[in-house]
Motif scaffolding. Structure first.
Motif, short mmCIF file in Angstrom:
data_model
loop_
_atom_site.label_atom_id
_atom_site.label_comp_id
_atom_site.label_asym_id
_atom_site.label_seq_id
_atom_site.Cartn_x
_atom_site.Cartn_y
_atom_site.Cartn_z
N GLU A 55 0.81 -1.22 0.00
CA GLU A 55 0.00 0.00 0.00
C GLU A 55 0.85 1.27 0.00
OE1 GLU A 55 -3.58 1.31 -0.78
OE2 GLU A 55 -3.31 -0.78 -0.20
N GLU A 56 1.98 1.27 0.70
CA GLU A 56 2.85 2.44 0.71
C GLU A 56 3.37 2.76 -0.69
OE1 GLU A 56 6.05 2.66 3.51
OE2 GLU A 56 4.78 1.92 5.14
N LEU A 57 3.67 1.73 -1.46
CA LEU A 57 4.16 1.94 -2.82
C LEU A 57 3.06 2.46 -3.74
CD1 LEU A 57 6.33 -1.28 -3.11
CD2 LEU A 57 7.14 1.06 -2.75
N VAL A 58 1.83 2.04 -3.49
CA VAL A 58 0.70 2.55 -4.25
C VAL A 58 0.49 4.02 -3.91
CG1 VAL A 58 -1.80 2.36 -4.64
CG2 VAL A 58 -0.42 0.30 -4.38
N ASP A 59 0.51 4.33 -2.60
CA ASP A 59 0.32 5.71 -2.16
C ASP A 59 1.44 6.63 -2.65
OD1 ASP A 59 -1.96 4.87 -0.87
OD2 ASP A 59 -1.02 4.75 1.11
N ALA A 60 2.62 6.06 -2.86
CA ALA A 60 3.77 6.85 -3.33
C ALA A 60 3.70 7.13 -4.84
CB ALA A 60 5.07 6.14 -2.99
N GLY A 61 2.69 6.60 -5.50
CA GLY A 61 2.50 6.94 -6.91
C GLY A 61 2.74 5.83 -7.91
N CYS A 62 2.79 4.58 -7.45
CA CYS A 62 2.92 3.45 -8.37
C CYS A 62 4.15 3.57 -9.26
CB CYS A 62 1.67 3.29 -9.23
SG CYS A 62 0.17 2.98 -8.31
N LYS A 63 5.26 3.89 -8.66
CA LYS A 63 6.50 4.05 -9.41
C LYS A 63 7.10 2.68 -9.72
CE LYS A 63 7.17 8.56 -7.50
NZ LYS A 63 7.57 9.28 -6.35
N GLY A 65 9.29 0.98 -8.29
CA GLY A 65 9.42 0.13 -7.12
C GLY A 65 8.21 -0.75 -6.89
N PHE A 66 7.02 -0.22 -7.20
CA PHE A 66 5.80 -1.00 -7.04
C PHE A 66 5.82 -2.22 -7.95
CE2 PHE A 66 1.66 -2.22 -8.65
CZ PHE A 66 1.01 -2.57 -7.48
N PHE A 67 6.09 -2.01 -9.22
CA PHE A 67 6.05 -3.12 -10.18
C PHE A 67 7.14 -4.14 -9.90
CE2 PHE A 67 3.56 0.14 -12.24
CZ PHE A 67 2.47 -0.59 -12.68
N CYS A 68 8.31 -3.67 -9.51
CA CYS A 68 9.39 -4.60 -9.15
C CYS A 68 9.01 -5.41 -7.92
CB CYS A 68 10.69 -3.83 -8.90
SG CYS A 68 11.41 -3.10 -10.39
N LYS A 69 8.41 -4.75 -6.94
CA LYS A 69 8.06 -5.41 -5.69
C LYS A 69 6.98 -6.46 -5.91
CE LYS A 69 8.44 -5.80 -1.24
NZ LYS A 69 9.70 -6.21 -0.62
N VAL A 70 5.90 -6.12 -6.63
CA VAL A 70 4.83 -7.10 -6.81
C VAL A 70 5.31 -8.27 -7.66
CG1 VAL A 70 2.92 -5.50 -6.41
CG2 VAL A 70 3.70 -5.87 -8.73
N HIS A 71 6.16 -8.00 -8.63
CA HIS A 71 6.72 -9.09 -9.43
C HIS A 71 7.52 -10.02 -8.52
CE1 HIS A 71 9.86 -11.00 -11.95
NE2 HIS A 71 8.80 -11.31 -12.67
N ASN A 72 8.32 -9.44 -7.67
CA ASN A 72 9.14 -10.22 -6.75
C ASN A 72 8.28 -11.03 -5.78
OD1 ASN A 72 11.80 -10.89 -5.97
ND2 ASN A 72 11.56 -9.63 -4.14
N ILE A 73 7.25 -10.42 -5.25
CA ILE A 73 6.35 -11.11 -4.31
C ILE A 73 5.69 -12.30 -4.99
CG2 ILE A 73 4.15 -10.91 -3.07
CD1 ILE A 73 4.96 -7.98 -2.42
N CYS A 131 -2.55 0.42 -10.15
CA CYS A 131 -1.30 1.02 -10.62
C CYS A 131 -1.13 0.87 -12.13
CB CYS A 131 -0.11 0.42 -9.88
SG CYS A 131 0.03 1.05 -8.19
N SER A 132 -1.59 -0.23 -12.69
CA SER A 132 -1.50 -0.42 -14.14
C SER A 132 -2.36 0.61 -14.86
CB SER A 132 -1.93 -1.84 -14.52
OG SER A 132 -1.04 -2.78 -13.99
N ARG A 133 -3.54 0.83 -14.35
CA ARG A 133 -4.42 1.85 -14.96
C ARG A 133 -3.82 3.23 -14.81
NH1 ARG A 133 -9.96 -0.88 -12.92
NH2 ARG A 133 -10.24 -2.24 -14.72
N ARG A 134 -3.23 3.50 -13.66
CA ARG A 134 -2.60 4.82 -13.43
C ARG A 134 -1.46 5.02 -14.43
NH1 ARG A 134 -0.90 6.26 -7.39
NH2 ARG A 134 -3.16 6.10 -7.16
#
Length: 140
Positions: A55-63, A65-73, A131-134
């Motif tokens: 959620e923090e990565l989403v709130d930070a603007g879906c940069k 880091g978000f896509f790298c993190k969810v891929h990793n998870i 985040c993808s839509r954003r």
């Protein structure tokens, strides 16, 4: 004079032909596929298992880091890997988006802190769509 006009028309025609078109942008194409795969996964999952909160990565603007993190998870989550085709396709599409966008996830993830909160996988999937839509709208 006619020669100059022909040269100018030729130059304009080349610019129009070689200009990037939003619908053929490979990163945007991958994001649309990611959204489709998330919808398929949502049909499969209830709140079966929990993953790290992003959620923090989403709130930070879906940069990046978000896509790298969810891929990793998703790539590393054993229950996610045990499930079949749709889930693995989502991981592949995330990887394609990361590659097409020239993200260096090894470096990006060094700056992303690990969350101590866990949320249901469905929340993570909703955040991926958000985040993808954003990103599709060009909002960074």
């Amino acid at each position: 004079m006619e020669m100059i006009i022909l040269l100018l028309l030729s130059a304009v025609a080349q610019l129009v032909v070689t200009a990037p078109h939003p619908s053929t942008d490979p990163a945007r194409f991958s994001l649309n596929h990611i959204i489709e795969e998330v919808h398929k996964c949502n049909k499969t999952f209830a709140n079966e298992f929990f993953v790290e909160d992003v959620e923090e990565l989403v709130d930070a603007g879906c940069k990046d880091g978000f896509f790298c993190k969810v891929h990793n998870i998703l790539k590393e989550h054993e229950k996610f890997e045990e499930t079949k085709k749709d889930k693995l396709t989502l991981v592949r599409h995330l990887k394609a988006y990361i590659t097409n966008s020239n993200m260096n996830c090894t470096e990006v993830l060094k700056t992303v802190k690990k969350s101590t909160v866990s949320r249901p996988i469905t929340v993570l999937l909703e955040n991926i769509v958000k985040c993808s839509r954003r990103r599709n709208l060009g909002v960074k």
